[in-house]
Structure formats: structure tokens, C-alpha cells
Write a protein that holds these residues in place. Structure first.
Motif, mmCIF file in Angstrom:
data_model
loop_
_atom_site.group_PDB
_atom_site.id
_atom_site.type_symbol
_atom_site.label_atom_id
_atom_site.label_comp_id
_atom_site.label_asym_id
_atom_site.label_seq_id
_atom_site.Cartn_x
_atom_site.Cartn_y
_atom_site.Cartn_z
ATOM 1 N N ASP C 16 0.825 -1.210 0.000
ATOM 2 C CA ASP C 16 0.000 0.000 0.000
ATOM 3 C C ASP C 16 0.860 1.261 0.000
ATOM 4 O O ASP C 16 0.535 2.246 -0.660
ATOM 5 C CB ASP C 16 -0.927 0.023 1.227
ATOM 6 N N SER C 17 1.973 1.204 0.750
ATOM 7 C CA SER C 17 2.800 2.409 0.828
ATOM 8 C C SER C 17 3.641 2.584 -0.441
ATOM 9 O O SER C 17 3.909 3.706 -0.861
ATOM 10 C CB SER C 17 3.689 2.372 2.078
ATOM 11 N N GLU C 18 4.031 1.480 -1.062
ATOM 12 C CA GLU C 18 4.869 1.575 -2.262
ATOM 13 C C GLU C 18 4.062 1.833 -3.533
ATOM 14 O O GLU C 18 4.530 2.483 -4.463
ATOM 15 C CB GLU C 18 5.665 0.275 -2.459
ATOM 16 N N PHE C 19 2.885 1.271 -3.616
ATOM 17 C CA PHE C 19 2.078 1.356 -4.840
ATOM 18 C C PHE C 19 0.673 1.871 -4.547
ATOM 19 O O PHE C 19 -0.314 1.196 -4.852
ATOM 20 C CB PHE C 19 1.993 -0.016 -5.519
ATOM 21 N N PRO C 20 0.573 3.067 -3.966
ATOM 22 C CA PRO C 20 -0.760 3.574 -3.603
ATOM 23 C C PRO C 20 -1.687 3.675 -4.815
ATOM 24 O O PRO C 20 -2.895 3.511 -4.688
ATOM 25 C CB PRO C 20 -0.449 4.962 -3.013
ATOM 26 N N GLN C 21 -1.114 3.901 -5.988
ATOM 27 C CA GLN C 21 -1.961 4.110 -7.162
ATOM 28 C C GLN C 21 -2.712 2.835 -7.580
ATOM 29 O O GLN C 21 -3.690 2.899 -8.311
ATOM 30 C CB GLN C 21 -1.140 4.669 -8.331
ATOM 31 N N MET C 22 -2.232 1.649 -7.108
ATOM 32 C CA MET C 22 -2.953 0.416 -7.462
ATOM 33 C C MET C 22 -4.361 0.433 -6.877
ATOM 34 O O MET C 22 -5.268 -0.202 -7.409
ATOM 35 C CB MET C 22 -2.207 -0.826 -6.940
ATOM 36 N N GLN C 23 -4.541 1.133 -5.765
ATOM 37 C CA GLN C 23 -5.847 1.136 -5.109
ATOM 38 C C GLN C 23 -6.608 2.434 -5.403
ATOM 39 O O GLN C 23 -7.694 2.646 -4.830
ATOM 40 C CB GLN C 23 -5.680 0.939 -3.584
ATOM 41 N N ALA C 24 -6.057 3.266 -6.281
ATOM 42 C CA ALA C 24 -6.745 4.519 -6.626
ATOM 43 C C ALA C 24 -8.094 4.182 -7.251
ATOM 44 O O ALA C 24 -8.190 3.309 -8.113
ATOM 45 C CB ALA C 24 -5.892 5.339 -7.595
ATOM 46 N N GLY C 26 -10.557 3.259 -5.288
ATOM 47 C CA GLY C 26 -11.191 2.325 -4.354
ATOM 48 C C GLY C 26 -10.384 1.053 -4.211
ATOM 49 O O GLY C 26 -9.948 0.478 -5.207
ATOM 50 N N ARG C 27 -10.207 0.607 -2.988
ATOM 51 C CA ARG C 27 -9.417 -0.605 -2.750
ATOM 52 C C ARG C 27 -10.022 -1.792 -3.501
ATOM 53 O O ARG C 27 -11.199 -2.106 -3.340
ATOM 54 C CB ARG C 27 -9.358 -0.898 -1.245
ATOM 55 N N ALA C 28 -9.222 -2.440 -4.309
ATOM 56 C CA ALA C 28 -9.736 -3.541 -5.124
ATOM 57 C C ALA C 28 -8.845 -4.774 -5.066
ATOM 58 O O ALA C 28 -9.296 -5.887 -5.290
ATOM 59 C CB ALA C 28 -9.881 -3.085 -6.572
ATOM 60 N N MET C 41 -4.064 -13.506 -4.029
ATOM 61 C CA MET C 41 -4.614 -12.153 -4.072
ATOM 62 C C MET C 41 -5.927 -12.155 -4.845
ATOM 63 O O MET C 41 -6.037 -12.778 -5.894
ATOM 64 C CB MET C 41 -3.623 -11.205 -4.754
ATOM 65 N N ARG C 42 -6.919 -11.427 -4.299
ATOM 66 C CA ARG C 42 -8.222 -11.332 -4.934
ATOM 67 C C ARG C 42 -8.374 -9.954 -5.566
ATOM 68 O O ARG C 42 -7.951 -8.953 -5.000
ATOM 69 C CB ARG C 42 -9.324 -11.568 -3.890
ATOM 70 N N LEU C 43 -8.965 -9.930 -6.727
ATOM 71 C CA LEU C 43 -9.273 -8.651 -7.381
ATOM 72 C C LEU C 43 -10.783 -8.474 -7.377
ATOM 73 O O LEU C 43 -11.518 -9.287 -7.974
ATOM 74 C CB LEU C 43 -8.761 -8.633 -8.825
ATOM 75 N N GLU C 44 -11.228 -7.436 -6.686
ATOM 76 C CA GLU C 44 -12.654 -7.113 -6.703
ATOM 77 C C GLU C 44 -13.023 -6.586 -8.076
ATOM 78 O O GLU C 44 -12.303 -5.767 -8.660
ATOM 79 C CB GLU C 44 -12.931 -6.006 -5.692
ATOM 80 N N ALA C 45 -14.166 -7.015 -8.562
ATOM 81 C CA ALA C 45 -14.571 -6.637 -9.917
ATOM 82 C C ALA C 45 -15.154 -5.225 -9.948
ATOM 83 O O ALA C 45 -16.324 -5.025 -10.264
ATOM 84 C CB ALA C 45 -15.572 -7.656 -10.451
#
Lengths: 142, 142, 142, 142
Positions: C16-24, C26-28, C41-45
Motif C-alpha cells: 500500500d505504501s509503495e504502490f498507492p496508485q494500485m488502489q486509486a 477504491g481498494r480492489a 490475491m483477490r481482485l474485486e470486480a
């Protein structure tokens, strides 16, 4: 004057001493040129590489691509380094014509630790690429 | 009773008749099992596959992976289809031990037009995977 | 007691701290498990990943595979190392079902300089693999 | 006069109608040219694609490569066919510079059932390839 660290003759001699088994059954892999980040190698269509229909087999093309990439790296970093293949990806595009194959390769990256290159294999005298490969090689600390 | 379309013996016989050159120099590829979406093939460490240090060469492992995947597809679709390799990707993970290699393969997809599988190659008697491959095969209209 | 160097919570926090943009947006991406040489790892649709038909897009699956492999490496080597993706290969096997995706990954090699792993992505609640990936990561000197 | 089946404008319009979500958040993928077996696409360095350091992320490069190859195929076979990505292989060679990226792609094969192409991604204004990709697409019966 060559811009590579090893000349064509030096690279071929080094390959012959390191991988004598590649030429077992008769010399078939001919390094034809080395250049800055590039190499060209011809595979003679010896009986031992042929599939029914007199075309060179897929495994023989894979060996050619790997060997040609290795030659390009060696020519450009010199004989001290023992690069190790870590990844190879092949796309088989068409059945080759009967006869010799030519591998043209180009290094996309020659870093301190990794080298990456691509190879286009054609049937000699034909333009269409029959097999395209990319490969990654790990270069040990020098 | 086998859940595959061809038995182990039928698949081996078909491979022998289609690709006699794979065994040129002495039978070395031994299909040991076929199953639903799977196959296992052993490569005897014949002289002709060895690198200095008596380990099997990268090109020999690539040929083994391709051949084992082909066997898995054949056993599961039958002898009428002539699948063609379209893509192969290899990750070379470690130097194999000296001695025979084993390829375990599993088809991830067996569609009407494309089959995709993966292969794990180990040195016989060792657990670590020395080479991992994935391959795609085009299946002609039946 | 965990056999990994970082726990699940530590690995998620580091990502989360290294790649904040992955969750931009909404956390997915939800890291669900880490283990010796493995991660899930799960990816929310989320809407932002969907193609017409409400299935997750190819690029979203590629991002998931890369991220899950990265998590598996981090959990197993600790937060000091900044691994860099050097190679990724994807086989897209079937259209996913609508809904979340799950990535199961397994490291095939965790060396000093290179890590190699594979990922199987499935639609949650279904068995068939929709996308299979292999990846190589370069690990800087520690 | 164009030698492709669809013009640049037609191809862009078709992509926009089929994949509207690619431009969600602001138009960022710009198809700049299509030609016989080729296409060129620019990715604007929008905030949503950036990693810390203001360089475009790996997943964004993967999406770009896939989209550019898809555009090259569409322009050359026309809008009736719905090609499906079956395989993508990426070699990440260097960190991109900050700013836009350019994907140059070339189809190595455009068969009735399969298309195969390669993509070289560079940072605009720089020569070095930052990411090289090859992709295979299945073309449905027409």
C-alpha cells in the motif's frame, strides 16, 4: 575495425571450444557476422535437424535462436563472462521452406546483469519470418 | 480403463511413426504416462544431449517439453489431429543434476482450436523444477 | 508462526505504501494469504476493470498477476529489496465469469538475483484457469 | 490512399466504441498511424498511469502494447472480426523516462486463424526500447 569485443573468428572459436556438442554430427551452425548488439548465424539443413517433408524441426530452430543470441552476447561482452539462459519465448509463424535457415539477432538490452535480445529466423532466400524468439540471459558478476 | 482417447502404447506408437528422428541416435524419449489432460515423459541422458559437466543441454530440455506437451494433446484428442506448435515459453531455473530428466505436463486448456499446457522438468530423483515451460498448439479443423 | 519474512498484514501495508496508485479509485486488490514461496490475491470486480459484458479486462488480469507475484516475493525476501519485473508471459485461456478474480501464485525459484513464479487466475467460485502467467523479477544486491 | 482495410480514423472510432473504458478518466490512448501490418499508438502520461517518480507503470505499458497490437490487427482485417488475445509476452528493459510513451507495432503474421505481432515501446523523445512485447491473437472464423 570491429566495434565488438570479440571478432567473428574469435567468437566462433570460443563457441566451438565451449559447446563442441553443437557441431556433433558435422558442423552445421555457422556464425556469419557479429556486430554491435547483433549477430547472424546460419543453420545448415543437415539430415539430423529435419522433419518429414525435409523442413527443419522446431527444436532445431529453438537451439539455433539460443545459440545465435549467445553468440551476440559473447561478441559484445567478451569471453570471460558465462551468460546463462534464463528465459526464451518462441512464436512459430510458418513452416520453413526446405533448406538452410538464417537467424538474425539483435540485443535489446545489454546490462551489467541481464541481456535481452530478439531473433528472427527465416528460410534462406525467403523474406517471411518463420520463427521469432526473445531471450534473456543472466550475466555473472565480472 | 483409460480416460484418454489414445492409450499410452498407442500414443507412443503414433509419436514414433510421426517423429522417427526424435529417437535417432538411440531411443531416449520415453513416454511414461498419459492421463486426462496430462502426460509424463522421461528423457534418458544420452551422450548426444549433454553439455560439459554431463548435464542435459537447454535445447534438449526444450525439445523434451515440446514433445511431452504434444504427447499430452495427442493422447487427449486422438491421432487424427495434427497439432502445430505456435508458442513456447521457457524459464530455466537451475542447472539440472546429471542424469535423466522427467517432464510432467498438464493441459490448461484443450479447446477446439487451441490447446495450452504447462510442463515442469525435474532431474529424476530431485524435487526442484529445473525448467518450466508453457506452450500453445493450434489444432486444425476436424 | 509464519514461515515468511513478512506477515500478510506487513506485506499488504508495504504494498500500500509503495504502490498507492494500485488502489486509486477504491481498494480492489486484496492480498488474502502469503506463505513459503506463495501468495493469494483477490481482485474485486470494480467498475474500472470491466469490459462490456461485466467481465474483468485482460490488462486488469495482467496487473493482478504482476502484483500478486510481487507480493509473494516481498513476503519471502522482506521489505528491503526492490524487485523489478523483467519478464511476464500470459496465456489467456477463457473469458472470465463476471465477478471477482483470484490469483494463486507460487514461486518456482527464489534466487539471490532472480525470482521466477507462476500465477493461475480463476473466477471466484469456478475451477477453470482463465489466465496463466509466469514472471521473472530481478532482485538487487542486498 | 491507405493500404489497410480501415483508415486511422475508422480504426480509432471502432476502438472507441468497442473499448470505451480504455479512455475512462480522460482520453489517453492515441492511435497515431496504421499501415500494412503496422500501427503506432501513443500513451499520454496521465496521472492514473504513473508510479512514484512520475514514470508510467508496467501494467499501463502492458495495456498499451495489447491495445496497439489489437489496433494493428483491426486496421488490417476490418471491423467484422473480434480477435481475442491468447498470449502476451513482455520484456521490461529499462525504466521509462517521465512523459508519454510510444508503441510501434508490427504484425509478423496475419493468418486466417492467428495473428502474431511485436511491439517496441519507447519514451517519446528517446531511442531506447523500454518494453518489448510479442502477442498472439485468435481470429474467429469469418
Amino acid at each position: 575495425m570491429s566495434a565488438t569485443i570479440m571478432s567473428l573468428a574469435q567468437t566462433q572459436a570460443f563457441l566451438d571450444s565451449e559447446f563442441p556438442q553443437m557441431q556433433a554430427g558435422g558442423r552445421a551452425y555457422h556464425l556469419e557476422a557479429v556486430g554491435p548488439l547483433s549477430a547472424r548465424m546460419r543453420l545448415e539443413a543437415h539430415e539430423r535437424f529435419l522433419r518429414p517433408g525435409a523442413t527443419v524441426s522446431g527444436p532445431a530452430m529453438m537451439a539455433l535462436a539460443d545459440y545465435a543470441l549467445y553468440a551476440a552476447i559473447l561478441a559484445n561482452i567478451g569471453p570471460v563472462a558465462l551468460a546463462v539462459t534464463t528465459n526464451l519465448t518462441f512464436n512459430f509463424l510458418r513452416k520453413p521452406a526446405s533448406g538452410d535457415l538464417m537467424a538474425e539477432c539483435r540485443l535489446l538490452k545489454l546490462g551489467r546483469r541481464l541481456a535481452v535480445g530478439e531473433v528472427a529466423i527465416t528460410s534462406v532466400g525467403h523474406e517471411d519470418i518463420v520463427c521469432h524468439a526473445t531471450g534473456t540471459y543472466s550475466i555473472p558478476p565480472r
